[in-house]
Write an enzyme that holds these catalytic residues in place. Structure first.
Site, PDB file in Angstrom:
ATOM      1  N   ASP A   1     -35.435 -46.643 -85.013  1.00 53.09           N
ATOM      2  CA  ASP A   1     -35.271 -47.665 -83.876  1.00 53.09           C
ATOM      3  C   ASP A   1     -34.214 -48.646 -84.493  1.00 53.09           C
ATOM      4  O   ASP A   1     -33.770 -49.035 -85.448  1.00 53.09           O
ATOM      5  CB  ASP A   1     -36.645 -48.146 -83.308  1.00 53.09           C
ATOM      6  CG  ASP A   1     -36.532 -48.791 -81.804  1.00 53.09           C
ATOM      7  OD1 ASP A   1     -35.421 -49.154 -81.391  1.00 53.09           O
ATOM      8  OD2 ASP A   1     -37.374 -49.281 -81.204  1.00 53.09           O
TER       9      ASP A   1
HETATM   10  C1  BGC Z   1     -35.501 -50.544 -78.405  1.00 54.94           C
HETATM   11  C2  BGC Z   1     -35.185 -48.551 -78.128  1.00 54.94           C
HETATM   12  C3  BGC Z   1     -34.001 -48.747 -77.614  1.00 54.94           C
HETATM   13  C4  BGC Z   1     -33.025 -48.993 -78.601  1.00 54.94           C
HETATM   14  C5  BGC Z   1     -31.701 -48.941 -78.405  1.00 54.94           C
HETATM   15  C6  BGC Z   1     -34.544 -50.963 -79.250  1.00 54.94           C
HETATM   16  O1  BGC Z   1     -34.800 -52.250 -79.421  1.00 54.94           O
HETATM   17  O2  BGC Z   1     -37.082 -50.455 -79.120  1.00 54.94           O
HETATM   18  O3  BGC Z   1     -36.255 -48.164 -77.339  1.00 54.94           O
HETATM   19  O4  BGC Z   1     -33.857 -47.245 -77.370  1.00 54.94           O
HETATM   20  O5  BGC Z   1     -33.419 -50.449 -78.885  1.00 54.94           O
HETATM   21  O6  BGC Z   1     -31.314 -49.925 -77.319  1.00 54.94           O
END
Ligand code: BGC
Length: 743
Positions: free
Chosen positions: A273
């Site tokens: 993530d």
């Molecule tokens: C989130 C993810 C997301 C990623 C990209 C993160 O902060 O937890 O779910 O896909 O950002 O935007």
């Protein structure tokens, strides 16, 4: 000096040379270590322009993927740099959070889950993919299949609810919708099952918080939807931000290596993530970025999102022999294979004119259908709904969300346009405005507004009308990532607005748009009907209007339990029985206890003195304009042997005067287990459409494998013994039978 020198890409021309295996092999042979690590790096786009650093990185082969660039011209230029100006011409994965629609916004995922309709969910993801590919996006970070039993957690909006079976079925449908028949088709995008795993159990519902989940529960509950997504072919997984039992998921070798790679033989790409690799040092699990990169690589994270610890440190660790080249090759291979599977080597560019238009008629129709089936009718006293326009002269339309195209789209909307949303006010005007006067008063500026200055105007509008429709709830920002709430009451003065409208004596219909279950018990006595619409997306207005005025009957069912008060959280239907289960008889009301009551005279079972033991609305609940009665449950066998199946059937009768769709649900209880078993578990569901007076016999087939669970030794087993089985319209269904499984 690094472990491997770059070589020319020489593709020999023997017969099979263009099989993907050979092409991957040839590329790996030709790549320098820095280029390999480049494929393991995902960087953020500039947002409307291309930063020099990003362009240079792509040119040098140091970027494998870019996220968050929705402008197709920029995407094409980024691809051109990758394909034409980098040494090996490897195209980019272009990632984006296409969570519940791209331009055409569907209901938030929790709302979509309330449809209990895999076909609707698949169709929604298909539309989302078809629109996203027009912008050159080839990878979405969805579905989010974190089980959560905590409505305080803002990301419950993005989830498919509390139940592992429902979430597995619907999550797999979403994967199929995004990926289509083949990843290589021009309108398919790669799905990403996230967040692996346990994120939905964040302590206190605070986002990013610690999850402590015993392995047995992990396997029986939290991992099940991920296994289903892997089996449905999800091209990628994303690791969770959270600390899972003391080890951040991103560096959790048990989770990533043992379970995902070894037990499930998962071959897809695993992405971290956002900065979750370097955050392992903030967790206090690693000392610095280098150690964090090491732990993530050892756990098997193939690609780092946003941060650059792989780019900065992996090469050195390979040189020192801490990480083997073989391991790096395995990770890069998975990334390359995904690019081949998506057909990016053949066609890295996007020509929007080759794709259907955004927000086209068919897409809007699909979004309306999804919104319609997502709405859950929670209360309908004296059949207040549906409203009959022929019997109305005027209707009051109140509330901060009655005419707000932005807020109705909900959380995680980057590309949807508020101006394209059709609001309740617009749709109701369109539907009945020619014959019925619509007295609209917003009354509250936002859902949180404290001022009741406009209430007098609102009450006067209600007084001049035959009924009031009040659209309240939460604004979009009040749920979603990092947007948790400790109180899940209806915010601001909305309760007061409902009470004020009700004081007129006119029928009051409350429509609630929210990203989570809200504790709405206080409004129930003041509302004749309550329709829970979640954040319904672009076509929310027309869907709600059709339901309110009876063009279609509500058919959504709750994918999550609604607590009476937040202190009951976590409360979910598949709880364990405990040694002292509460009953109506044992449950004591705090207000009825006499002074100086001895402790042991009270209940002595598992409940709250001030909230009882029951939720406000159980999982699976939802009313219809039809009136469904369940009778005559039967099982085809009283006893079956291991490996066999039985059929469980019941008759459903529509006793009402309206046609409608009902979601028929099957629940099972395994009475005794090597580990204690939930009091009920969903094992099947089916949507049926029924005319007034119609009777249908619905059967579900249950195989003994469907009864399997992980025991104390973490083996997946079905145990012989007694089972109870229910068929009904919610998890509270009373109609049950029993059967036995023998060895
Ligand atoms: C989130 C993810 C997301 C990623 C990209 C993160 O902060 O937890 O779910 O896909 O950002 O935007």
């Amino acid at each position: 000096m690094h472990g491997e020198a770059a070589t020319e890409l020489v593709v020999d021309n023997h017969e099979q040379s263009d099989s993907v295996d050979n092409r991957v092999h040839d590329l790996l042979k030709a790549m320098g270590l820095d280029e390999k690590i480049g494929q393991m790096s995902q960087l953020q786009a500039g947002g409307g322009w291309i930063p020099d650093e990003l362009a240079d990185g792509i040119r040098r082969g140091q970027v494998g993927s870019v996220l968050n660039e929705p402008d197709v011209n920029i995407v094409n230029e980024l691809q051109r740099i990758a394909v034409e100006e980098s040494r090996l011409g490897i195209p980019l994965l272009m990632g984006r959070d296409v969570i519940h629609g791209f331009k055409t916004i569907f209901p938030i995922p929790l709302g979509q889950a309330a449809t209990w309709n895999p076909a609707i969910i698949e169709a929604g993801a298909r539309v989302s993919a078809e629109e996203a590919v027009c912008s050159g996006i080839n990878w979405t970070f969805a579905p989010m299949i974190d089980i959560t039993r905590d409505p305080r957690w803002g990301r419950i909006a993005e989830s498919l609810g509390e139940d592992p079976y429902l979430c597995s079925v619907l999550g797999a449908s979403m994967v199929r919708g995004f990926q289509g028949d083949s990843l290589s088709s021009p309108d398919s995008i790669a799905a990403c099952a996230k967040h692996f795993a346990g994120y939905g159990a964040a302590e206190g519902g605070r986002d990013y918080n610690t999850a402590n989940i015993p392995e047995n529960e992990m396997r029986n509950v939290y991992l099940r939807p991920f296994k289903a997504a892997a089996e449905a072919g999800a091209a990628s997984f994303m690791s969770a931000f959270c600390d899972l039992n003391g080890v951040p998921a991103t560096g959790n070798q048990w989770l990533m290596k043992q379970v995902l790679r070894e037990e499930w033989s998962y071959q897809g790409v695993v992405v971290s993530d956002w900065e979750s690799i370097v955050e392992m040092s903030v967790h206090g699990f690693t000392h610095d970025d280098e150690e964090a990169a090491y732990e993530a690589a050892m756990a098997g994270i193939d690609m780092e999102m946003a941060s650059t610890s792989y780019r900065d440190h992996l090469e050195g660790m390979v040189d020192e022999g801490k990480i083997s080249l073989e391991q790096i090759d395995g990770m890069v291979e998975r990334v390359l294979r995904l690019k081949f599977a998506l057909g990016l080597f053949e066609q890295p560019y996007t020509d929007p004119s080759q794709h259907p238009e955004f927000l086209n008629k068919a897409n809007l129709k699909a979004a309306k259908q999804a919104a319609m089936q997502s709405c859950v009718l929670l209360k309908n006293a004296q059949q207040t709904l549906p409203l009959s326009p022929a019997k109305l002269d005027a209707i009051a339309l109140l509330g901060p969300l009655a005419d707000d195209g932005f807020e109705q789209m909900g959380t995680w909307v980057f590309d949807g346009e508020a101006s394209q949303s059709v609001t309740c006010r617009q749709a109701i005007t369109e539907l009945i405005g020619r014959t019925v006067e619509i007295n609209y008063v917003k009354a509250l500026e936002t859902t949180r507004a404290a001022s009741d200055d406009n209430f007098a105007e609102a009450i006067s509008a209600v007084n001049q009308s035959d009924a009031a429709i009040i659209v309240v709830g939460e604004e979009a920002f009040m749920s979603g990532e990092a947007h948790s709430r400790a109180s899940i009451d209806l915010p601001g003065q909305q309760q007061a607005l409902i009470e004020a409208a009700a004081s007129t004596g006119k029928p009051v219909i409350v429509v609630i748009m929210a990203g989570r279950p809200l504790t709405i018990e206080p409004l129930l006595p003041h509302a004749d009907a309550v329709l829970y619409a979640w954040h319904p997306g672009t076509m929310g207005g027309p869907a709600i209007a059709d339901l309110l005025f009876g063009l279609e009957s509500p058919s959504g069912k709750l994918p999550v339990t609604f607590p009476r008060v937040v202190g009951q959280v976590p409360i979910h239907y598949a709880q364990k029985n405990t040694g002292r289960p509460a009953t109506d008889e044992t449950c004591v009301d705090i207000n009825e206890v006499p002074p100086r009551a001895p402790q042991t005279s009270l209940g002595m079972t598992s409940f709250h003195l001030d909230a009882g033991y029951k939720p406000l609305f159980p999982f699976g609940y939802g009313l219809s304009y039809g009136k469904f009665q369940y009778v005559k449950i039967t099982t085809s066998h009283h006893s079956i042997a291991m490996g066999q199946s039985l059929d469980v059937s019941a008759d459903i009768v529509n006793m009402g005067s309206h046609a409608g769709e009902e979601v028929v649900q099957l629940y099972v209880r395994d009475l005794v287990g090597n580990v204690t078993r939930p009091v009920k578990e969903l094992k099947g569901f089916r949507r049926v459409r029924m005319k007034p007076g119609e009777r249908q016999r619905i059967s579900f087939r249950l195989h003994t494998d469907d009864l399997a669970f992980y025991n104390r030794k973490m083996q997946l087993v079905t145990e012989p013994g007694q089972f109870h089985v229910w068929i009904g319209g919610s998890s509270d269904a009373p109609l049950w039978a029993e059967f036995e499984v023998h060895a």
